[in-house]
Scaffold this motif. Structure first.
Motif, PDB file in Angstrom:
ATOM      1  N   PRO A  72       0.818  -1.645  -0.058  1.00  0.00           N
ATOM      2  CA  PRO A  72      -0.239   0.072   0.444  1.00  0.00           C
ATOM      3  C   PRO A  72       0.569   1.442   0.098  1.00  0.00           C
ATOM      4  O   PRO A  72       0.276   2.231  -0.250  1.00  0.00           O
ATOM      5  CB  PRO A  72      -0.819  -0.037   1.388  1.00  0.00           C
ATOM      6  CG  PRO A  72       0.124  -0.963   1.955  1.00  0.00           C
ATOM      7  CD  PRO A  72       0.552  -2.261   0.997  1.00  0.00           C
ATOM      8  N   ILE A  73       1.853   1.625   0.564  1.00  0.00           N
ATOM      9  CA  ILE A  73       2.746   2.008   0.117  1.00  0.00           C
ATOM     10  C   ILE A  73       2.988   2.744  -0.879  1.00  0.00           C
ATOM     11  O   ILE A  73       3.467   4.273  -1.378  1.00  0.00           O
ATOM     12  CB  ILE A  73       3.665   2.171   1.101  1.00  0.00           C
ATOM     13  CG1 ILE A  73       4.139   1.920   2.906  1.00  0.00           C
ATOM     14  CG2 ILE A  73       5.058   3.210   0.736  1.00  0.00           C
ATOM     15  CD1 ILE A  73       3.093   3.793   3.524  1.00  0.00           C
ATOM     16  N   ASN A  74       3.035   1.571  -1.999  1.00  0.00           N
ATOM     17  CA  ASN A  74       3.592   2.173  -3.152  1.00  0.00           C
ATOM     18  C   ASN A  74       2.369   2.924  -3.688  1.00  0.00           C
ATOM     19  O   ASN A  74       2.621   4.013  -5.039  1.00  0.00           O
ATOM     20  CB  ASN A  74       3.412   0.704  -4.042  1.00  0.00           C
ATOM     21  CG  ASN A  74       4.270   1.405  -5.401  1.00  0.00           C
ATOM     22  OD1 ASN A  74       5.051   1.462  -5.820  1.00  0.00           O
ATOM     23  ND2 ASN A  74       2.976   0.970  -6.838  1.00  0.00           N
ATOM     24  N   TRP A 104       2.930  12.245   1.598  1.00  0.00           N
ATOM     25  CA  TRP A 104       2.979  10.918   1.829  1.00  0.00           C
ATOM     26  C   TRP A 104       3.164  10.154   3.405  1.00  0.00           C
ATOM     27  O   TRP A 104       3.172   9.013   3.438  1.00  0.00           O
ATOM     28  CB  TRP A 104       4.760  10.037   1.262  1.00  0.00           C
ATOM     29  CG  TRP A 104       5.257   9.038   1.297  1.00  0.00           C
ATOM     30  CD1 TRP A 104       4.827   7.965   0.014  1.00  0.00           C
ATOM     31  CD2 TRP A 104       5.634   8.195   2.220  1.00  0.00           C
ATOM     32  NE1 TRP A 104       5.667   6.818   0.411  1.00  0.00           N
ATOM     33  CE2 TRP A 104       5.854   7.601   1.861  1.00  0.00           C
ATOM     34  CE3 TRP A 104       6.215   8.682   3.544  1.00  0.00           C
ATOM     35  CZ2 TRP A 104       6.640   6.257   2.521  1.00  0.00           C
ATOM     36  CZ3 TRP A 104       6.904   7.586   4.373  1.00  0.00           C
ATOM     37  CH2 TRP A 104       7.179   6.271   4.219  1.00  0.00           C
ATOM     38  N   ILE A 105       4.022  11.217   4.561  1.00  0.00           N
ATOM     39  CA  ILE A 105       4.156  10.580   5.808  1.00  0.00           C
ATOM     40  C   ILE A 105       2.734  10.212   6.108  1.00  0.00           C
ATOM     41  O   ILE A 105       2.278   9.366   7.535  1.00  0.00           O
ATOM     42  CB  ILE A 105       4.764  11.429   6.476  1.00  0.00           C
ATOM     43  CG1 ILE A 105       6.126  11.628   5.905  1.00  0.00           C
ATOM     44  CG2 ILE A 105       4.885  11.618   7.600  1.00  0.00           C
ATOM     45  CD1 ILE A 105       6.861  12.503   6.294  1.00  0.00           C
ATOM     46  N   ALA A 106       2.187  11.367   5.958  1.00  0.00           N
ATOM     47  CA  ALA A 106      -0.003  11.349   6.517  1.00  0.00           C
ATOM     48  C   ALA A 106      -0.741  10.229   5.652  1.00  0.00           C
ATOM     49  O   ALA A 106      -0.942   9.544   6.951  1.00  0.00           O
ATOM     50  CB  ALA A 106      -0.829  13.174   5.726  1.00  0.00           C
ATOM     51  N   LEU A 107      -0.407   9.449   4.427  1.00  0.00           N
ATOM     52  CA  LEU A 107      -0.657   8.345   3.989  1.00  0.00           C
ATOM     53  C   LEU A 107       0.150   6.565   4.882  1.00  0.00           C
ATOM     54  O   LEU A 107      -0.481   6.359   4.726  1.00  0.00           O
ATOM     55  CB  LEU A 107      -0.774   8.182   2.565  1.00  0.00           C
ATOM     56  CG  LEU A 107      -1.334   9.323   1.704  1.00  0.00           C
ATOM     57  CD1 LEU A 107      -1.103   9.171   0.357  1.00  0.00           C
ATOM     58  CD2 LEU A 107      -3.101   9.154   2.615  1.00  0.00           C
ATOM     59  N   ALA A 108       1.398   7.301   5.068  1.00  0.00           N
ATOM     60  CA  ALA A 108       1.541   5.918   5.577  1.00  0.00           C
ATOM     61  C   ALA A 108       1.693   5.619   7.164  1.00  0.00           C
ATOM     62  O   ALA A 108       1.273   4.402   7.650  1.00  0.00           O
ATOM     63  CB  ALA A 108       3.394   6.182   5.851  1.00  0.00           C
ATOM     64  N   SER A 109       0.920   6.824   7.820  1.00  0.00           N
ATOM     65  CA  SER A 109       0.523   6.955   8.945  1.00  0.00           C
ATOM     66  C   SER A 109      -0.739   6.347   8.483  1.00  0.00           C
ATOM     67  O   SER A 109      -1.063   5.204   9.423  1.00  0.00           O
ATOM     68  CB  SER A 109       0.786   8.141   9.606  1.00  0.00           C
ATOM     69  OG  SER A 109       1.706   9.232  10.036  1.00  0.00           O
ATOM     70  N   ILE A 110      -1.310   6.705   8.334  1.00  0.00           N
ATOM     71  CA  ILE A 110      -3.063   5.659   7.829  1.00  0.00           C
ATOM     72  C   ILE A 110      -3.000   4.099   7.849  1.00  0.00           C
ATOM     73  O   ILE A 110      -3.132   3.510   8.453  1.00  0.00           O
ATOM     74  CB  ILE A 110      -3.745   6.374   6.932  1.00  0.00           C
ATOM     75  CG1 ILE A 110      -4.266   7.726   7.131  1.00  0.00           C
ATOM     76  CG2 ILE A 110      -4.766   5.659   6.648  1.00  0.00           C
ATOM     77  CD1 ILE A 110      -4.546   8.688   6.469  1.00  0.00           C
ATOM     78  N   TRP A 116      -3.494  -5.270   6.919  1.00  0.00           N
ATOM     79  CA  TRP A 116      -3.432  -5.128   5.483  1.00  0.00           C
ATOM     80  C   TRP A 116      -3.517  -7.015   5.086  1.00  0.00           C
ATOM     81  O   TRP A 116      -2.591  -7.590   5.370  1.00  0.00           O
ATOM     82  CB  TRP A 116      -2.578  -4.583   4.527  1.00  0.00           C
ATOM     83  CG  TRP A 116      -2.402  -3.050   4.633  1.00  0.00           C
ATOM     84  CD1 TRP A 116      -1.925  -2.158   5.673  1.00  0.00           C
ATOM     85  CD2 TRP A 116      -3.403  -2.038   3.972  1.00  0.00           C
ATOM     86  NE1 TRP A 116      -2.350  -0.391   5.210  1.00  0.00           N
ATOM     87  CE2 TRP A 116      -3.268  -0.877   4.403  1.00  0.00           C
ATOM     88  CE3 TRP A 116      -4.278  -2.447   2.387  1.00  0.00           C
ATOM     89  CZ2 TRP A 116      -3.705  -0.020   4.078  1.00  0.00           C
ATOM     90  CZ3 TRP A 116      -4.958  -1.418   2.452  1.00  0.00           C
ATOM     91  CH2 TRP A 116      -4.632  -0.093   2.954  1.00  0.00           C
ATOM     92  N   THR A 117      -3.903  -7.146   3.911  1.00  0.00           N
ATOM     93  CA  THR A 117      -4.308  -8.466   2.716  1.00  0.00           C
ATOM     94  C   THR A 117      -3.317  -8.320   2.196  1.00  0.00           C
ATOM     95  O   THR A 117      -3.444  -7.389   1.484  1.00  0.00           O
ATOM     96  CB  THR A 117      -5.296  -8.997   3.651  1.00  0.00           C
ATOM     97  OG1 THR A 117      -6.190  -8.197   2.157  1.00  0.00           O
ATOM     98  CG2 THR A 117      -5.690  -9.687   4.406  1.00  0.00           C
ATOM     99  N   LEU A 118      -3.351  -8.931   1.009  1.00  0.00           N
ATOM    100  CA  LEU A 118      -2.987  -8.954   0.050  1.00  0.00           C
ATOM    101  C   LEU A 118      -3.484  -8.371  -1.521  1.00  0.00           C
ATOM    102  O   LEU A 118      -3.502  -7.545  -1.212  1.00  0.00           O
ATOM    103  CB  LEU A 118      -2.309 -10.067  -0.230  1.00  0.00           C
ATOM    104  CG  LEU A 118      -1.035 -10.327  -2.528  1.00  0.00           C
ATOM    105  CD1 LEU A 118      -0.058  -9.610  -2.555  1.00  0.00           C
ATOM    106  CD2 LEU A 118      -1.398 -11.292  -2.713  1.00  0.00           C
ATOM    107  N   ALA A 119      -5.623  -9.474  -0.749  1.00  0.00           N
ATOM    108  CA  ALA A 119      -6.058  -8.505  -2.074  1.00  0.00           C
ATOM    109  C   ALA A 119      -6.362  -6.465  -1.329  1.00  0.00           C
ATOM    110  O   ALA A 119      -5.993  -5.945  -2.320  1.00  0.00           O
ATOM    111  CB  ALA A 119      -6.870  -9.350  -1.260  1.00  0.00           C
ATOM    112  N   GLY A 181       9.080  -3.175   6.229  1.00  0.00           N
ATOM    113  CA  GLY A 181       8.494  -3.092   4.913  1.00  0.00           C
ATOM    114  C   GLY A 181       7.951  -1.037   4.933  1.00  0.00           C
ATOM    115  O   GLY A 181       8.181   0.069   2.899  1.00  0.00           O
ATOM    116  N   ILE A 182       7.462  -0.370   5.737  1.00  0.00           N
ATOM    117  CA  ILE A 182       7.273   1.129   5.086  1.00  0.00           C
ATOM    118  C   ILE A 182       8.318   1.563   5.005  1.00  0.00           C
ATOM    119  O   ILE A 182       8.809   2.270   4.149  1.00  0.00           O
ATOM    120  CB  ILE A 182       6.652   1.920   6.605  1.00  0.00           C
ATOM    121  CG1 ILE A 182       5.122   0.800   6.339  1.00  0.00           C
ATOM    122  CG2 ILE A 182       6.762   3.396   6.055  1.00  0.00           C
ATOM    123  CD1 ILE A 182       4.650   1.318   7.327  1.00  0.00           C
TER     124      ILE A 182
END
Length: 267
Positions: A72-74, A104-110, A116-119, A181-182
């Motif tokens: 999801p970080i992508n 990016w930082i705001a989204l990474a925090s969320i 998360w799952t792969l789907a 990973g993040i």
């Protein structure tokens, strides 16, 4: 040799190898125009070495779980790109880059707060790219000015990448696979390009490189998903090898397609 000294020497070697690789790739980017530059920039030239070094210190389950957090970080990275591209049309490098990194930082925090799952990771990438790709299209075609290198360019790029590698390697032992990973997917190549190219060639030209990166980031997302699947089944070495092959093959395919389109346009 004491364990502390051995760790320090190994860390310095990892930082130097990765920094040299990224600096070489970014020089190629400057000389090749926005399309080729974007394809080079979206190769795993910072995330790849970070994952390799993580694999040297951790088992395959750690790598697979880290990839699940990176996926999801992508999606956050393409939104960072969109933010920068819009801001760079009117603002200087510092404002544009800081605004993009803040998103990016705001989204990474969320993302960190979600299980998360792969789907789920694939779905959020599909949504992000469906939104961003059409919005980025009109910013992709800008003529690249001649670039004059300054004395601090290479040291700045090398220090940015080396800092990322040092952070990932030293922090991974106590922050766990999710945060590792993040951190591994922090867009150090994009941010260094923003800070270095923007003051010299202008916001629109730098934004064109970032805007052209959407296709390459799609391939990177597929490769990250493959790490999660393959590392848990076949081990880290095979998983990372397959991911690298996907990234290189995908970007070569995009390059071939762009050359084919150019040939059709030319008389």
């Amino acid at each position: 040799m004491s364990p502390e000294l051995a760790f320090l020497l190994t860390l310095l070697l990892r930082m130097a190898i990765t920094a040299a690789f990224v600096v070489t790739a970014s020089v190629i980017t400057e000389r090749s125009g926005p399309v080729i530059g974007a394809l080079v920039a979206t190769l795993p030239i910072s995330a790849g070495p970070s994952y390799v070094f993580l694999a040297l210190d951790h088992d395959a389950a750690f790598i697979a779980e880290g990839a699940l957090a990176s996926l999801p970080i992508n999606a956050a990275t393409i939104l960072l790109g969109l933010t920068y591209v819009v801001l760079a049309q009117r603002h200087n490098a510092v404002v544009s880059c800081l605004g993009a990194v803040a998103v990016w930082i705001a989204l990474a925090s969320i993302i960190r707060s979600v299980h998360w799952t792969l789907a789920g990771g694939l779905a959020v990438n599909v949504i992000a790219f469906a939104i961003c790709v059409p919005l980025l299209r009109r910013f992709r075609h800008v003529r690249m000015p001649l670039i004059t290198r300054r004395w601090y360019d290479i040291p700045l790029r090398a220090s940015l990448v080396a800092t990322l590698v040092a952070t990932v390697v030293t922090a991974s032992g106590w922050v766990g696979p999710k945060v590792s990973g993040i951190i591994a997917l922090f867009p150090v190549v994009f941010t260094s390009m923003m800070l270095i190219l923007h003051p010299r060639i202008g916001g629109p030209a730098t934004a064109a490189v970032i805007a052209n990166s959407a296709g390459g980031l799609m391939g990177l997302g597929i490769a990250i998903a493959m790490i999660n699947v393959a590392a848990s089944r076949f081990g880290s070495t095979i998983g990372l090898g397959i991911a690298l092959a996907i990234c290189v093959s995908w970007n070569l395919g995009l390059w071939w397609w762009s050359r084919r389109k150019l040939a059709r346009v030319e008389p």
